[in-house]
Design a protein around this motif. Sequence first.
Motif, PDB file in Angstrom:
ATOM      1  N   HIS A 397       0.863  -1.296   0.065  1.00  8.19           N
ATOM      2  CA  HIS A 397      -0.115  -0.144  -0.153  1.00  8.19           C
ATOM      3  C   HIS A 397       0.938   1.206   0.120  1.00  8.19           C
ATOM      4  N   ARG A 398       1.836   1.172   0.802  1.00  2.50           N
ATOM      5  CA  ARG A 398       2.719   2.582   0.619  1.00  2.50           C
ATOM      6  C   ARG A 398       3.527   2.541  -0.499  1.00  2.50           C
ATOM      7  N   ALA A 399       3.683   1.439  -1.087  1.00  2.00           N
ATOM      8  CA  ALA A 399       4.713   1.438  -2.531  1.00  2.00           C
ATOM      9  C   ALA A 399       3.781   2.161  -3.561  1.00  2.00           C
ATOM     10  N   TYR A 400       2.410   1.496  -3.530  1.00  2.00           N
ATOM     11  CA  TYR A 400       1.445   2.008  -4.290  1.00  2.00           C
ATOM     12  C   TYR A 400       1.353   3.701  -4.335  1.00  2.00           C
ATOM     13  N   LYS A 401       1.395   4.138  -3.193  1.00  2.00           N
ATOM     14  CA  LYS A 401       1.041   5.588  -2.896  1.00  2.00           C
ATOM     15  C   LYS A 401       2.221   6.514  -3.082  1.00  2.00           C
ATOM     16  N   LYS A 402       3.367   5.824  -3.176  1.00  2.00           N
ATOM     17  CA  LYS A 402       4.729   6.480  -3.385  1.00  2.00           C
ATOM     18  C   LYS A 402       5.020   6.519  -4.976  1.00  2.00           C
ATOM     19  N   GLU A 403       4.607   5.329  -5.546  1.00  2.00           N
ATOM     20  CA  GLU A 403       4.860   5.224  -7.066  1.00  2.00           C
ATOM     21  C   GLU A 403       3.811   6.093  -7.786  1.00  2.00           C
ATOM     22  N   PHE A 404       2.719   6.098  -7.301  1.00  2.00           N
ATOM     23  CA  PHE A 404       1.472   6.718  -8.345  1.00  2.00           C
ATOM     24  C   PHE A 404       0.977   7.898  -7.481  1.00  2.00           C
ATOM     25  N   PRO A 405       1.111   8.982  -7.989  1.00  2.00           N
ATOM     26  CA  PRO A 405       0.615  10.429  -7.158  1.00  2.00           C
ATOM     27  C   PRO A 405      -0.999  10.106  -7.043  1.00  2.00           C
ATOM     28  N   ASN A 406      -1.432   9.578  -8.122  1.00  2.00           N
ATOM     29  CA  ASN A 406      -2.852   9.930  -8.304  1.00  2.00           C
ATOM     30  C   ASN A 406      -3.644   8.453  -7.579  1.00  2.00           C
ATOM     31  N   TYR A 407      -2.845   7.981  -6.870  1.00  2.00           N
ATOM     32  CA  TYR A 407      -3.429   6.573  -6.263  1.00  2.00           C
ATOM     33  C   TYR A 407      -4.586   7.008  -5.479  1.00  2.00           C
ATOM     34  N   PRO A 408      -5.621   6.174  -5.403  1.00  2.00           N
ATOM     35  CA  PRO A 408      -7.044   6.633  -4.586  1.00  2.00           C
ATOM     36  C   PRO A 408      -6.798   6.671  -3.200  1.00  2.00           C
ATOM     37  N   ARG A 409      -7.210   7.735  -2.691  1.00  2.00           N
ATOM     38  CA  ARG A 409      -6.766   8.163  -1.153  1.00  2.00           C
ATOM     39  C   ARG A 409      -7.791   7.257  -0.244  1.00  2.00           C
ATOM     40  N   GLY A 410      -8.752   6.741  -0.889  1.00  2.00           N
ATOM     41  CA  GLY A 410      -9.885   5.962  -0.367  1.00  2.00           C
ATOM     42  C   GLY A 410      -9.623   4.698   0.307  1.00  2.00           C
ATOM     43  N   ARG A 411      -8.594   4.148  -0.215  1.00  2.00           N
ATOM     44  CA  ARG A 411      -8.351   2.625   0.081  1.00  2.00           C
ATOM     45  C   ARG A 411      -7.564   2.526   1.175  1.00  2.00           C
ATOM     46  N   SER A 412      -7.762   1.349   1.766  1.00  2.00           N
ATOM     47  CA  SER A 412      -6.963   0.705   2.778  1.00  2.00           C
ATOM     48  C   SER A 412      -5.963  -0.411   2.206  1.00  2.00           C
ATOM     49  N   ALA A 413      -5.434  -0.830   3.216  1.00  2.00           N
ATOM     50  CA  ALA A 413      -4.411  -1.861   2.701  1.00  2.00           C
ATOM     51  C   ALA A 413      -5.083  -3.230   2.600  1.00  2.00           C
ATOM     52  N   ILE A 414      -5.696  -3.822   3.541  1.00  2.00           N
ATOM     53  CA  ILE A 414      -5.923  -5.012   3.579  1.00  2.00           C
ATOM     54  C   ILE A 414      -7.726  -5.233   3.942  1.00  2.00           C
ATOM     55  N   LEU A 415      -8.064  -4.534   4.946  1.00  2.00           N
ATOM     56  CA  LEU A 415      -9.427  -4.501   5.492  1.00  2.00           C
ATOM     57  C   LEU A 415     -10.208  -2.934   5.324  1.00  2.00           C
ATOM     58  N   PRO A 416     -11.119  -3.099   4.645  1.00  2.00           N
ATOM     59  CA  PRO A 416     -11.734  -1.692   4.389  1.00  2.00           C
ATOM     60  C   PRO A 416     -11.825  -0.799   5.534  1.00  2.00           C
ATOM     61  N   PHE A 417     -11.458   0.165   5.364  1.00  2.00           N
ATOM     62  CA  PHE A 417     -11.802   1.344   6.630  1.00  2.00           C
ATOM     63  C   PHE A 417     -11.061   1.089   7.841  1.00  2.00           C
ATOM     64  N   LEU A 418     -10.162  -0.220   7.927  1.00  2.00           N
ATOM     65  CA  LEU A 418      -9.551  -0.459   9.291  1.00  2.00           C
ATOM     66  C   LEU A 418      -8.066  -0.505   8.941  1.00  2.00           C
ATOM     67  N   ILE A 419      -7.612  -1.224   8.110  1.00  2.00           N
ATOM     68  CA  ILE A 419      -6.073  -1.705   8.019  1.00  2.00           C
ATOM     69  C   ILE A 419      -5.735  -1.309   6.676  1.00  2.00           C
TER      70      ILE A 419
END
Length: 419
Positions: A397-419
């Motif tokens: 999840h951190r790698a996606y956000k670092k690599e793609f500036p337009n990565y969707p902000r509302g996504r969590s890593a594995i559990l929606p809205f929690l982790i």
Amino acid sequence: MNNRPWPAASAPDLYGRQIHDIIQHPLPPPPITSTCPCPQYTRFSFHASSHPSDPRQFPSTATHWEHLTWDFAVLPKQDSLEYEDMEPPPLKTCLYILANALVVLSSTAEDGEIEVRISIEILAAQGSKSIAVLQNLSPSTSVSDLKKQIHSRKSNLYPNRQALRLEVKGKTLKDEETLKSLGMRSGAKLYVKDLGPQIGWKTVFLAEYAGPLLVYVWLYQRPWLFYGEGAASLPVHQVVHWAMWCYVAHYVKRLLETIFVHRFSNATMPFMNLFKNCSYYWLFTAYIAYHVNHPLYTPPGKWQAYAGLAMFILCELGNLSIHVALRNLRPPGTKLRKIPEATSNPFTALFNFVSCPNYTYEFGSWLAFSIMTQCLPAGLFTLAGMYQMSVWALGKHRAYKKEFPNYPRGRSAILPFLI
């Protein structure tokens, strides 16, 4: 045209000396007032490598080389080049840079082009001992090419065993990076870390997934070695049969995905991972299967078992759907990365909420198995798997956000809205 030094019949330069003399005996550029007709240069191609002795006098970055190439490219287009009292005149600058370079004719370069040749020293990351000096490299030489050359010098360091770095404890360079993209000049150093014996990812996956199949099916038969004589003839509850088929289906699916679906970004992993991964899956399988198949096992209520079975099937389908979607993101033979998105398959809608829905579905499968069997060892396996998958998911999840500036902000890593 053969590769050789400047031809014997070279024209006088602006200093009144032969150009090969400038190359062999570089001097600071004197004040000049002269005219230089240069039609004969139009048929010559050059390639050059930086002179490492004085980087202050000779800029060897890709940008300066492009400027140097441009100077030669425009040179044949003018009948004469006259400079008077200019500090520093462009042509003088060009020749002065050339005086600090190794220049030979090249039969492969286009007319008017200059090819840079770089030498790189390879040092061991541990101890900084020199391993090799790689010479005559071009700026387009990739890290993958460097690994192959190192392997030709050190046979035990095959490419997948190497990790090249700019610094001893720096970040590992990607195989597709080039000397130009890294801004490296002649005389630079790279550090290689020996990753130790390697083994293919696919080999490890096949071994760690085949083991649970054999172990679970064996214990499902209640062998006397574990349960004593006569255990195999005792009644078996329906949930025990469901559990066996769910376990077998899960690992058969994983084996087929390994062979036909997964595209691995890395070819190998450390050899010791084979034993670590196999121990984890094989021993946990034995722990779970021993209890579920025990003659004294007590199953849960009917509706709880049905709910667990239905949830398990849905999560397995979801996990397969995500793996297929991820496979389609990466063309064969490449390491291309894209932002994962939902497809027409409804199971992939989870991409709208988490970065790693394959782990979400995996967790769901084992949670469902634990509900269906009401078995404590299965629950422990689920928690252990969830912990490890959360670590992986957060990293991705951190790698996606670092690599793609337009990565969707509302996504969590594995559990929606929690982790």
